[in-house]
Write a protein that holds these residues in place. Sequence first.
Motif, PDB file in Angstrom:
ATOM      1  N   MET A   5       1.170  -0.913   0.350  1.00 23.66           N
ATOM      2  CA  MET A   5       0.118  -0.027  -0.087  1.00 23.66           C
ATOM      3  C   MET A   5       0.761   1.255  -0.021  1.00 23.66           C
ATOM      4  O   MET A   5       0.306   2.157  -0.483  1.00 23.66           O
ATOM      5  CB  MET A   5      -0.757   0.279   1.133  1.00 23.66           C
ATOM      6  CG  MET A   5      -1.646  -0.850   1.203  1.00 23.66           C
ATOM      7  SD  MET A   5      -3.058  -0.852  -0.432  1.00 23.66           S
ATOM      8  CE  MET A   5      -3.035  -2.347  -1.200  1.00 23.66           C
ATOM      9  N   GLY A  19      -2.599  -0.190   5.781  1.00 22.97           N
ATOM     10  CA  GLY A  19      -2.932  -1.067   4.991  1.00 22.97           C
ATOM     11  C   GLY A  19      -1.834  -2.732   5.835  1.00 22.97           C
ATOM     12  O   GLY A  19      -2.682  -3.201   5.373  1.00 22.97           O
ATOM     13  N   THR A  55      -5.289  -3.229   8.040  1.00 23.74           N
ATOM     14  CA  THR A  55      -6.178  -3.354   7.656  1.00 23.74           C
ATOM     15  C   THR A  55      -5.699  -4.669   7.381  1.00 23.74           C
ATOM     16  O   THR A  55      -7.239  -5.812   7.559  1.00 23.74           O
ATOM     17  CB  THR A  55      -6.281  -2.775   6.570  1.00 23.74           C
ATOM     18  OG1 THR A  55      -6.530  -1.282   6.566  1.00 23.74           O
ATOM     19  CG2 THR A  55      -7.822  -3.247   5.478  1.00 23.74           C
ATOM     20  N   THR A  75      -8.482   1.013   3.677  1.00 19.57           N
ATOM     21  CA  THR A  75      -6.813   1.026   3.491  1.00 19.57           C
ATOM     22  C   THR A  75      -6.597   2.701   2.926  1.00 19.57           C
ATOM     23  O   THR A  75      -6.038   3.919   2.838  1.00 19.57           O
ATOM     24  CB  THR A  75      -6.096   0.716   2.281  1.00 19.57           C
ATOM     25  OG1 THR A  75      -5.915  -0.853   3.325  1.00 19.57           O
ATOM     26  CG2 THR A  75      -4.126   1.414   2.747  1.00 19.57           C
ATOM     27  N   ASN A 121      -6.377   5.575   5.450  1.00 20.97           N
ATOM     28  CA  ASN A 121      -5.227   6.682   4.990  1.00 20.97           C
ATOM     29  C   ASN A 121      -5.424   8.450   4.445  1.00 20.97           C
ATOM     30  O   ASN A 121      -4.883   8.268   5.077  1.00 20.97           O
ATOM     31  CB  ASN A 121      -4.282   6.249   3.523  1.00 20.97           C
ATOM     32  CG  ASN A 121      -2.722   6.606   3.614  1.00 20.97           C
ATOM     33  OD1 ASN A 121      -2.554   6.410   4.798  1.00 20.97           O
ATOM     34  ND2 ASN A 121      -2.596   6.984   2.336  1.00 20.97           N
ATOM     35  N   SER A 157      -4.952   1.238  -5.686  1.00 19.91           N
ATOM     36  CA  SER A 157      -4.846   0.589  -4.386  1.00 19.91           C
ATOM     37  C   SER A 157      -5.414  -0.379  -4.527  1.00 19.91           C
ATOM     38  O   SER A 157      -4.832  -1.857  -4.328  1.00 19.91           O
ATOM     39  CB  SER A 157      -5.380   0.732  -3.090  1.00 19.91           C
ATOM     40  OG  SER A 157      -5.533   1.020  -1.904  1.00 19.91           O
TER      41      SER A 157
END
Length: 179
Positions: free
Chosen positions: A34, A77, A80, A99, A103, A165
């Motif tokens: 990520m 990331g 998660t 994510t 973020n 992503s």
Amino acid sequence: MVARLDRVVRLYGRYGPSRLPLGDRQDVGAGYSMAAGVLAGGIVFAPVSTLVSGTAASVGVVLSAIPVYLATGFVVGALTWRFLSSSVPYYRAVAALVTVVGNYLAGTAVWLLLAPVYGYEVLNPYVGADPPTSLTEFLGAFFELYPLTVLTVVVWTIWIAVPLSLIFSYVHERSRGGE
């Protein structure tokens, strides 16, 4: 397209995050993945922001944000992938989207909190206002600016953040042998 992604998956598995410390773990490897997606997004977004805004000053803002969002992208990331149950339907896509949202929230908070470190010339979320001089003023300005800043970041970057992503999530999981 799939053949190209398969080639990327092979290269990613051979030279990617699994070679970094703890990168062979699913959660840490996902954090690295990520973060790599954030870096790729920043590399694409910096010149685009210059073209759209018509000024090179926007590149400074983007470049100042990349390290912050890179770090929070890694943390969000990894968290998660660690805590999201793999029994969730469309696990890979859901994890990637969680994510991105995480973020946006965490990265923007850290970015605004670090604004004084960057200096108000490089990153000035307090445009048109005097910089806060006390913690109370700073926190007040933070909570006033946070929702609008998150919205602005989302509007400007969602077109690159979500696809990257999803791609990096796919490549990460496929390189690990997960389907």
